[in-house]
Design a protein around this motif. Structure first.
Motif, PDB file in Angstrom:
ATOM      1  N   UNK A   1      17.541  20.818  -3.080  1.00 43.52           N
ATOM      2  CA  UNK A   1      17.780  21.873  -2.111  1.00 43.52           C
ATOM      3  C   UNK A   1      17.306  21.479  -0.723  1.00 43.52           C
ATOM      4  N   UNK A   2      17.762  22.250   0.289  1.00 38.63           N
ATOM      5  CA  UNK A   2      17.379  21.982   1.663  1.00 38.63           C
ATOM      6  C   UNK A   2      15.892  22.264   1.861  1.00 38.63           C
ATOM      7  N   UNK A   3      15.399  21.837   3.005  1.00 42.72           N
ATOM      8  CA  UNK A   3      13.975  22.016   3.303  1.00 42.72           C
ATOM      9  C   UNK A   3      13.629  23.502   3.379  1.00 42.72           C
ATOM     10  N   UNK A   4      12.403  23.807   2.981  1.00 44.14           N
ATOM     11  CA  UNK A   4      11.914  25.165   3.088  1.00 44.14           C
ATOM     12  C   UNK A   4      12.517  26.136   2.105  1.00 44.14           C
ATOM     13  N   UNK A   5      12.972  25.653   0.942  1.00 44.15           N
ATOM     14  CA  UNK A   5      13.524  26.547  -0.080  1.00 44.15           C
ATOM     15  C   UNK A   5      12.546  26.767  -1.234  1.00 44.15           C
ATOM     16  N   UNK A   6      11.304  26.362  -1.044  1.00 44.26           N
ATOM     17  CA  UNK A   6      10.282  26.643  -2.040  1.00 44.26           C
ATOM     18  C   UNK A   6      10.206  25.657  -3.180  1.00 44.26           C
ATOM     19  N   UNK A   7      10.727  24.438  -2.998  1.00 44.96           N
ATOM     20  CA  UNK A   7      10.725  23.479  -4.096  1.00 44.96           C
ATOM     21  C   UNK A   7       9.296  23.088  -4.489  1.00 44.96           C
ATOM     22  N   UNK A   8       8.484  22.757  -3.491  1.00 46.29           N
ATOM     23  CA  UNK A   8       7.104  22.368  -3.799  1.00 46.29           C
ATOM     24  C   UNK A   8       6.336  23.545  -4.374  1.00 46.29           C
ATOM     25  N   UNK A   9       6.552  24.734  -3.825  1.00 48.55           N
ATOM     26  CA  UNK A   9       5.875  25.923  -4.352  1.00 48.55           C
ATOM     27  C   UNK A   9       6.254  26.139  -5.816  1.00 48.55           C
ATOM     28  N   UNK A  10       7.510  25.926  -6.148  1.00 45.07           N
ATOM     29  CA  UNK A  10       7.967  26.088  -7.528  1.00 45.07           C
ATOM     30  C   UNK A  10       7.302  25.071  -8.438  1.00 45.07           C
ATOM     31  N   UNK A  11       7.207  23.825  -7.996  1.00 42.96           N
ATOM     32  CA  UNK A  11       6.565  22.787  -8.796  1.00 42.96           C
ATOM     33  C   UNK A  11       5.120  23.162  -9.113  1.00 42.96           C
ATOM     34  N   UNK A  12       4.419  23.646  -8.099  1.00 36.97           N
ATOM     35  CA  UNK A  12       3.004  23.985  -8.288  1.00 36.97           C
ATOM     36  C   UNK A  12       2.846  25.239  -9.151  1.00 36.97           C
ATOM     37  N   UNK A  13       3.800  26.154  -9.050  1.00 35.29           N
ATOM     38  CA  UNK A  13       3.710  27.386  -9.834  1.00 35.29           C
ATOM     39  C   UNK A  13       3.885  27.113 -11.318  1.00 35.29           C
ATOM     40  N   UNK A  14       4.717  26.125 -11.660  1.00 35.06           N
ATOM     41  CA  UNK A  14       4.926  25.784 -13.070  1.00 35.06           C
ATOM     42  C   UNK A  14       3.608  25.402 -13.736  1.00 35.06           C
ATOM     43  N   UNK A  15       2.707  24.786 -12.968  1.00 31.15           N
ATOM     44  CA  UNK A  15       1.414  24.383 -13.538  1.00 31.15           C
ATOM     45  C   UNK A  15       0.612  25.588 -14.019  1.00 31.15           C
ATOM     46  N   UNK A  16       0.905  26.777 -13.506  1.00 34.03           N
ATOM     47  CA  UNK A  16       0.217  27.974 -13.953  1.00 34.03           C
ATOM     48  C   UNK A  16       0.530  28.362 -15.381  1.00 34.03           C
ATOM     49  N   UNK A  17       1.525  27.716 -15.992  1.00 29.59           N
ATOM     50  CA  UNK A  17       1.871  27.983 -17.388  1.00 29.59           C
ATOM     51  C   UNK A  17       1.050  27.144 -18.366  1.00 29.59           C
ATOM     52  N   UNK A  18       0.257  26.224 -17.855  1.00 27.27           N
ATOM     53  CA  UNK A  18      -0.585  25.417 -18.736  1.00 27.27           C
ATOM     54  C   UNK A  18      -1.757  26.248 -19.253  1.00 27.27           C
ATOM     55  N   UNK A  19      -2.360  25.809 -20.371  1.00 22.75           N
ATOM     56  CA  UNK A  19      -3.598  26.432 -20.844  1.00 22.75           C
ATOM     57  C   UNK A  19      -4.658  26.293 -19.754  1.00 22.75           C
TER      58      UNK A  19
END
Length: 469
Positions: A72-90
């Protein structure tokens, strides 16, 4: 979320006695995601405007256990999404104490950890690794090496007397060091193609190869990468065999509605002074207008950071006014927008034919956004009492500007019928209304009347604005 205390278990024997079960990273993600879905909880909280499009695709990818590329283009939350996925870990996971690659006590994989586990048995010491530390990230750059990502020979260990063929002489790179975690690679196409080849084994065979070592090191890793679409042709590309090894490619997008854009601004902007709802809507409309403007290079896009920065800038403009003129509770006004547009030009890529017209383009789109919000919020409201102020032939004018206090603006305008209706339409509560909010509403009405050609407007050399004759 604040961290809880790690479990008090410190040995392998105590861990077995506790009933702990070993799960791979992708099993953790799958089972924890299912728990959230069954409880009707947000699976990836904080991702505004993606709830019905991107998030379901990400959920399916995680349930399938696939590595993924976010495109996706810049500023579409890609990095934020990557970091949010880590919240699903134990929240906490056990590791062999001292392990460079965070091996699970039940599944040691390096020669040194296997030897320690055999020697110590249930007395093998363990420590606990928090999920915040299990996410790693690397911005791909052309000078990134295989050693950075995978690993290399450590000359210090050879100098200590170890043999060159000893796997213990390996210095692990970032990917092995986030074994049993999630690793994100931003701007993957910027990696040189020969470096991308080094990821083949990580993604498919789940092992690593370092300088010809016969090193079988099964990695338990979730790999997520991001890329901008133009990277495929301008700066680089993701080579086809590597794309094939990712389980999913997911397209991100900007917020698709004004309300979603406003929600994103509210979530992300750090305000130093109050910004009224109608002004947030104008900024969201401005951002949307730029995303459809032929004067802007849409291949580069208009980042969500544009609207966030614009909101923070008008807030700062109000704070500056308050400090200079002595307002205790400054409120941003529509007149603060023109003053901050120049600072936002660096966030936009203009088409070649617009060279020298950048400021004109921004001002035009800002006026269109203001007029659109004015019509949306105040259509049907009787504003004749405002226009009547200027209808007489006594030369009545109202002066406003970046350093005009709210009290001065209100003093120039006698009580106007219908003002309370306007405040209600602009979602200003009568219970806690302030002079700054009233001044912001009046200035918005005056600017809207000018843009709809019902009153006149002129600019002074001081930078102030005169509404009226």
């Amino acid at each position: 979320m604040p961290r809880s205390q790690p479990p008090a278990i410190t040995t392998l024997g105590a861990l077995r006695a506790s009933g702990h079960e070993y799960r791979t990273v992708k099993q953790e993600l799958r089972e924890n995601l299912l728990s959230r879905l069954r409880a009707s909880e947000p699976s990836l909280p904080g991702l505004v405007g993606l709830e019905d499009t991107v998030i379901p695709e990400v959920e399916r990818t995680l349930l399938a256990g696939h590595d993924l590329v976010l495109l996706g283009e810049r500023g579409q939350g890609k990095t934020r999404l990557m970091r949010t996925i880590a919240g699903l870990l134990d929240e906490w996971t056990p590791v062999i104490e001292g392990s460079e690659i965070n091996e699970h006590p039940y599944e040691p994989v390096t020669r040194g950890s296997i030897a320690r586990a055999t020697e110590l048995g249930d007395d093998l010491p363990i420590s606990w690794w928090h999920r915040d530390d299990r996410y790693g990230e690397k911005l791909a750059t052309p000078d990134t090496s295989v050693g950075d990502l995978i690993g290399d020979i450590d000359p210090t260990k050879i100098a200590e007397g170890r043999l060159l063929g000893d796997p213990e002489t390996v210095h692990y790179g970032l990917l092995p060091r986030f074994n049993r975690g999630i690793f994100g690679i931003n701007e993957l196409p910027d990696l040189a193609e020969r470096i991308q080849v080094g990821l083949f084994n990580v993604l498919e065979e789940r092992d690593i190869q370092i300088r010809g070592y016969a090193l079988r090191l099964p990695l338990d890793l979730m790999l997520i990468a991001s890329a901008n679409p133009e990277d495929y042709t301008n700066r680089g590309r993701i080579i086809t065999p590597l794309k094939d090894r990712f389980g999913a490619e997911i397209r991100t997008h900007y917020p698709e509605t004004i309300d979603a854009d406003i929600a994103l601004i509210r979530q992300e902007a750090e305000l130093t002074a109050a910004v009224p709802d109608h002004l947030l809507r104008v900024i969201a409309e401005l951002t949307t207008g730029l995303r459809s403007s032929p004067a802007i290079d849409q291949r580069s896009g208009v980042s969500a950071r544009f609207s966030i920065a614009a909101t923070e800038a008008v807030s700062a403009s109000a704070l500056r006014r308050g400090a200079i003129v002595g307002e205790a509770a400054p409120v941003a006004r529509i007149g603060d927008i023109p003053a901050i547009l120049g600072t936002l030009r660096g966030k936009l890529e203009f088409e070649m034919g617009e060279e020298g017209r950048e400021d004109d383009v921004l001002e035009h789109v800002a006026r269109m956004a203001t007029a659109s919000v004015f019509r949306e919020l105040l259509t049907g409201v009787d504003l004749s009492s405002f226009t009547a102020v200027f209808a007489e032939d006594d030369g009545t004018t109202i002066e406003t500007g970046a350093l005009v206090p709210a009290s001065d603006l209100l003093r120039q305008l006698d009580r106007v019928e219908g003002l309370s209706t306007v405040l209600t339409k602009l979602q200003v509560s009568e219970d806690d209304v302030t002079p700054g909010q009233v001044a912001a509403a009046i200035e918005f009405v005056l600017e809207g009347l000018y843009l709809t050609r019902r009153i006149s407007k002129s600019a002074l050399d001081t930078g102030n604005t005169i509404y009226g004759s």
